[in-house]
Design a protein around this motif. Structure first.
Motif, PDB file in Angstrom:
ATOM      1  N   LEU A   1     -42.933 -76.973 -22.170  1.00 39.61           N
ATOM      2  CA  LEU A   1     -43.938 -77.707 -22.943  1.00 39.61           C
ATOM      3  C   LEU A   1     -43.761 -77.459 -24.432  1.00 39.61           C
ATOM      4  CD1 LEU A   1     -47.690 -78.103 -22.152  1.00 39.61           C
ATOM      5  CD2 LEU A   1     -46.989 -77.339 -24.416  1.00 39.61           C
TER       6      LEU A   1
ATOM      7  N   GLU B   1     -40.642 -79.099 -26.013  1.00 35.00           N
ATOM      8  CA  GLU B   1     -40.891 -80.509 -26.315  1.00 35.00           C
ATOM      9  C   GLU B   1     -41.738 -80.666 -27.572  1.00 35.00           C
ATOM     10  OE1 GLU B   1     -42.786 -84.521 -24.185  1.00 35.00           O
ATOM     11  OE2 GLU B   1     -42.950 -82.555 -23.213  1.00 35.00           O
ATOM     12  N   GLN B   2     -42.764 -79.842 -27.703  1.00 31.97           N
ATOM     13  CA  GLN B   2     -43.648 -79.936 -28.858  1.00 31.97           C
ATOM     14  C   GLN B   2     -42.909 -79.611 -30.152  1.00 31.97           C
ATOM     15  OE1 GLN B   2     -46.619 -81.115 -28.854  1.00 31.97           O
ATOM     16  NE2 GLN B   2     -47.146 -80.715 -30.998  1.00 31.97           N
TER      17      GLN B   2
ATOM     18  N   ASN C   1     -40.675 -82.389 -31.041  1.00 32.27           N
ATOM     19  CA  ASN C   1     -41.469 -83.505 -31.559  1.00 32.27           C
ATOM     20  C   ASN C   1     -41.866 -83.278 -33.014  1.00 32.27           C
ATOM     21  OD1 ASN C   1     -41.339 -84.895 -29.147  1.00 32.27           O
ATOM     22  ND2 ASN C   1     -43.343 -84.203 -28.414  1.00 32.27           N
TER      23      ASN C   1
ATOM     24  N   ASP D   1     -54.867 -79.314 -17.046  1.00 33.49           N
ATOM     25  CA  ASP D   1     -54.280 -79.830 -18.280  1.00 33.49           C
ATOM     26  C   ASP D   1     -55.385 -80.202 -19.262  1.00 33.49           C
ATOM     27  OD1 ASP D   1     -51.619 -79.598 -17.563  1.00 33.49           O
ATOM     28  OD2 ASP D   1     -51.639 -81.495 -16.467  1.00 33.49           O
TER      29      ASP D   1
ATOM     30  N   ARG E   1     -55.498 -82.551 -21.355  1.00 27.88           N
ATOM     31  CA  ARG E   1     -55.735 -83.990 -21.476  1.00 27.88           C
ATOM     32  C   ARG E   1     -56.822 -84.490 -20.513  1.00 27.88           C
ATOM     33  NH1 ARG E   1     -50.455 -83.774 -19.256  1.00 27.88           N
ATOM     34  NH2 ARG E   1     -50.386 -84.335 -17.037  1.00 27.88           N
TER      35      ARG E   1
ATOM     36  N   ASP F   1     -58.529 -84.572 -30.011  1.00 26.36           N
ATOM     37  CA  ASP F   1     -57.106 -84.871 -29.890  1.00 26.36           C
ATOM     38  C   ASP F   1     -56.291 -83.595 -29.692  1.00 26.36           C
ATOM     39  OD1 ASP F   1     -55.289 -87.016 -29.624  1.00 26.36           O
ATOM     40  OD2 ASP F   1     -54.412 -86.509 -31.559  1.00 26.36           O
ATOM     41  N   ASP F   2     -56.870 -82.675 -28.943  1.00 24.96           N
ATOM     42  CA  ASP F   2     -56.199 -81.421 -28.580  1.00 24.96           C
ATOM     43  C   ASP F   2     -55.690 -81.573 -27.147  1.00 24.96           C
ATOM     44  OD1 ASP F   2     -55.358 -78.806 -28.285  1.00 24.96           O
ATOM     45  OD2 ASP F   2     -57.372 -77.968 -28.079  1.00 24.96           O
ATOM     46  N   ARG F   3     -54.773 -82.506 -26.956  1.00 28.46           N
ATOM     47  CA  ARG F   3     -54.375 -82.896 -25.605  1.00 28.46           C
ATOM     48  C   ARG F   3     -53.155 -82.140 -25.089  1.00 28.46           C
ATOM     49  NH1 ARG F   3     -56.500 -88.536 -24.924  1.00 28.46           N
ATOM     50  NH2 ARG F   3     -57.540 -89.060 -26.879  1.00 28.46           N
ATOM     51  N   VAL F   4     -52.421 -81.491 -25.981  1.00 23.85           N
ATOM     52  CA  VAL F   4     -51.192 -80.797 -25.569  1.00 23.85           C
ATOM     53  C   VAL F   4     -51.538 -79.381 -25.151  1.00 23.85           C
ATOM     54  CG1 VAL F   4     -48.907 -79.995 -26.282  1.00 23.85           C
ATOM     55  CG2 VAL F   4     -49.788 -82.190 -27.122  1.00 23.85           C
ATOM     56  N   GLY F   5     -51.400 -79.091 -23.864  1.00 22.29           N
ATOM     57  CA  GLY F   5     -51.674 -77.738 -23.396  1.00 22.29           C
ATOM     58  C   GLY F   5     -52.351 -77.711 -22.054  1.00 22.29           C
TER      59      GLY F   5
ATOM     60  N   GLY G   1     -53.126 -74.392 -26.441  1.00 21.06           N
ATOM     61  CA  GLY G   1     -53.951 -75.383 -27.099  1.00 21.06           C
ATOM     62  C   GLY G   1     -54.402 -74.882 -28.462  1.00 21.06           C
TER      63      GLY G   1
END
Length: 416
Positions: free
Chosen positions: A215, A218-219, A222, A375, A377, A386-390, A409
């Motif tokens: 994860l 990828e972050q 990005n 998750d 999300r 908008d704290d969706r990654v984690g 997160g």
């Protein structure tokens, strides 16, 4: 035998300061020896400067993403000298808490110089010699510099020097993908530097649960960071065009060139020149002092705590271990360390926080039963911010008791 002090502490970092202040407040006569700066790495080159720097970097990232929240904002200028000026200011604000004046006000005798053991009760500092019933070694750790051909001939940075930069690197190359390398690498990327992070290991976050690494890879990608994992370092050179790192990855060679190089390939114990051999204090193959579960060394009146023993190199763990030392030297309680619920956080964006057993640790200990994972999300608050990654993962043992947790997160370090 009458000694000059009840406890002599060598090292005024996190662990040594807690031992000295705690023991002195209980009436013990304490000497505190420091070879460099009061406060150790945490205050001067670690926790305080890095988190202060990251605050600026993460604000820059938020400004760049303002349009996601319906806001029009531009990041017009990055003044690294001003950012690092704020780092110095914050260090200056905190320094009095760790200062010589404060500790002498607590009744601690503070001595500047390199302490060296003469026997199990005697320490020499320059021309001065003092004795103590107990000696506590809390000298911490220092950056490990790998034996890469040419590295010792180039102008590289470590965590001890990088906060002195005044100009934003055009291209920051980072050797190592541990917490220091990832935090600072991502921070400079958020401020606008091109960043390449290289590491011998093929993956990230090896000490955390296995879901974290992919994860975060990828972050980070990005974010525009180039991650080169599973590489071999061939040679490093420097000329008028910058610093060049030749690597080999999957059998192919490549040269990466930048204007700054951060070496963050781990830590080594600051255990040299302490006279450990002279008095019989045992160390392992890397130089870390070997202690039992009461934090006694092989010489029973000599204790050690913090980074120099190599177990969980975090400021809060040095403080915890210092408390064990106080209980065993002042109160003779026979207190033992318990590492079953150790918390830690890597201050990337998003943060990676953990406490207790990871799934692999629990499986190895034979206490793992199952896990629960949610998750972010799927969480309404995460959508709103908008704290969706984690994610949150709970590792469960017998009777579904929580034995560990991992949280990725925003503000994960606080929430853990």
């Amino acid at each position: 035998m009458k000694y000059d002090y009840h406890i002599i502490v060598i090292g005024a970092g996190s662990g040594g300061l807690v031992v000295a202040s705690g023991a002195a407040s209980l009436g013990a006569k304490v000497a505190l020896i420091e070879a460099e700066k009061m406060g150790g790495d945490c205050l001067n080159a670690g926790c305080v400067p890095s988190k202060t720097f990251l605050k600026s970097a993460h604000i820059a990232k938020s400004i760049q993403e303002a349009q996601k929240y319906g806001l029009a904002a531009d990041l017009k200028e990055i003044n690294l000298a001003a950012v690092m000026g704020r780092v110095e200011k914050v260090i200056g604000e905190i320094a009095p808490h760790d200062s010589r004046e404060r500790y002498e006000g607590l009744g601690v005798k503070v001595i500047f110089g390199a302490g060296e053991l003469q026997d199990k009760h005697t320490v020499k500092i320059g021309d001065e010699t003092i004795t103590g019933k107990y000696i506590v070694i809390a000298t911490g750790s220092e950056p490990a510099v790998p034996p890469i051909p040419g590295l010792d001939e180039v102008d590289y940075q470590t965590n001890r020097t990088i906060f002195h930069l005044k100009e934003l690197p055009r291209h920051l190359m980072v050797l190592g993908s541990g917490p220091i390398g990832l935090e600072l690498g991502q921070g400079f990327r958020h401020l606008g530097s091109q960043v390449t992070i290289m590491n011998r290991s093929p993956g990230l976050f090896k000490k955390d649960d296995p879901e974290v690494g992919p994860l975060m890879e990828e972050q980070l990608r990005n974010d525009g960071i180039e991650l080169l994992l599973g590489v071999k370092y061939r040679i490093i050179t420097q000329d008028k065009d910058g610093i060049s790192v030749e690597i080999e990855q999957e059998g192919k060679r490549r040269v990466i060139t930048g204007d700054q190089l951060l070496v963050s390939t781990g830590r080594l114990p600051a255990s040299k020149n302490l006279g450990l051999d002279r008095v019989g204090v045992r160390v392992n193959e890397k130089g870390y002092i070997i202690t039992d579960n009461k934090l006694r060394t092989s010489v029973k009146n000599i204790y050690a705590c913090g980074d120099v023993i190599g177990t969980y190199q975090f400021t809060h763990m040095a403080g915890y271990q210092a408390g064990i030392v106080i209980r065993n030297t002042i109160f003779k309680m026979g207190a033992k360390v318990d590492y079953s619920a150790v918390p830690w956080t890597t201050y990337t964006k998003p943060e990676v926080a953990h406490v207790g057993y990871t799934e692999p640790m629990a499986r190895k200990a034979g206490i793992y039963k199952s896990s629960l994972k949610v998750d972010l999300r799927e969480i309404d608050r995460a959508k709103a911010e908008d704290d969706r990654v984690g994610f949150l993962k709970l590792n469960l043992g017998k009777k579904r008791r929580i034995i560990g947790a991992t949280l990725v997160g925003e503000k994960a370090g606080e929430m853990i």
